[in-house]
Design an enzyme around this catalytic site. Sequence first.
Site, mmCIF file in Angstrom:
data_model
loop_
_atom_site.group_PDB
_atom_site.id
_atom_site.type_symbol
_atom_site.label_atom_id
_atom_site.label_comp_id
_atom_site.label_asym_id
_atom_site.label_seq_id
_atom_site.Cartn_x
_atom_site.Cartn_y
_atom_site.Cartn_z
ATOM 1 N N ALA A 159 0.830 -1.204 0.000
ATOM 2 C CA ALA A 159 0.000 0.000 0.000
ATOM 3 C C ALA A 159 0.863 1.252 0.000
ATOM 4 O O ALA A 159 1.909 1.316 0.665
ATOM 5 C CB ALA A 159 -0.920 0.000 1.208
ATOM 6 N N GLY B 290 1.813 -5.993 0.775
ATOM 7 C CA GLY B 290 0.763 -6.286 -0.193
ATOM 8 C C GLY B 290 1.299 -6.720 -1.539
ATOM 9 O O GLY B 290 0.593 -7.401 -2.293
ATOM 10 N N GLU C 230 1.614 -10.339 -1.200
ATOM 11 C CA GLU C 230 0.258 -10.890 -1.163
ATOM 12 C C GLU C 230 -0.354 -10.929 -2.559
ATOM 13 O O GLU C 230 -1.078 -11.866 -2.905
ATOM 14 C CB GLU C 230 -0.602 -10.070 -0.215
ATOM 15 C CG GLU C 230 -0.197 -10.254 1.240
ATOM 16 C CD GLU C 230 -0.979 -9.376 2.185
ATOM 17 O OE1 GLU C 230 -1.714 -9.915 3.017
ATOM 18 O OE2 GLU C 230 -0.858 -8.142 2.080
ATOM 19 N N GLU D 161 4.731 -6.523 8.155
ATOM 20 C CA GLU D 161 3.662 -5.869 8.903
ATOM 21 C C GLU D 161 3.816 -5.952 10.413
ATOM 22 O O GLU D 161 3.484 -4.993 11.137
ATOM 23 C CB GLU D 161 2.309 -6.459 8.480
ATOM 24 C CG GLU D 161 1.802 -6.000 7.128
ATOM 25 C CD GLU D 161 2.375 -6.788 5.960
ATOM 26 O OE1 GLU D 161 1.913 -6.589 4.828
ATOM 27 O OE2 GLU D 161 3.287 -7.619 6.193
#
Length: 258
Positions: free
Chosen positions: A63, A109, A112, A132
């Site tokens: 992000a 992300g 991911e 994270e």
Amino acid sequence: MSITLSIQDGVALVTLNRPEAMNSIDPQSNEQLLEAWEEVSRNEDIRVLVVTGAGERAFCTGADLKKTMPPADSAARLLYGSGARGLNFGSLQTHKPVIAAVNGYALGGGLELALLADIRICSDNAQFGLPEVRVGSIPGAGGTQRLIRAVGQSDAMWMLLTGERIDAAEALRIGLVSKVVPLAALRDTALVIARAMAANAPLAMTAAKGLAMSGRELSLAAGLELERQAFGLLRDTEDRLEGRRAFAEKRSPAFRGR
């Protein structure tokens, strides 16, 4: 465009196109990514999807924290409200094969997103990580669920709980990627693989992917029964007959998805 989509020879190439921001995902690119995924799923001319990042430094670094502010709506409204797509790309699915061509950093992300793919290949400068926990959070787009299904438990937990990065060689060792290639050859390598897959019978590929993914959650006996049923359904398709004719006539088959 933050996300570009091109289609050629049955292959869709989706490129995260924010190299100045390490291809991080802001609200606009998140929406465009969802739209591109939907187009791939519904467009019958597309048989295989390749996802990569623009530039040489990063596939995606997650992000864009500078542009991603807390939403005004509640999580419940975003997830269940009228017309809601979900909170992020983590729930994206397609019955078509997906290849991630990871160039450079795939962090948070970004990793991911790569984990959504059925096949992952990477450049020799790639680095992977889920950092994270180092900032008091957890992976929120499927990382806690998909990583442990992609690699062994100890390797997955090491990445999840330390937040440390691994390089391309380590990613290959633990099975996170299938192939490591020079950066300059990455995109062409992914497209060669994708075009070879696109030449296969689309119904058979859809069935094979679906069976493999479903089978992870089933007993062996239940998975074998699904496989038996799918084999019977495919037996009388035009594509299966075409495959047999092409083999007998020593030519390449022309599959039509029927």
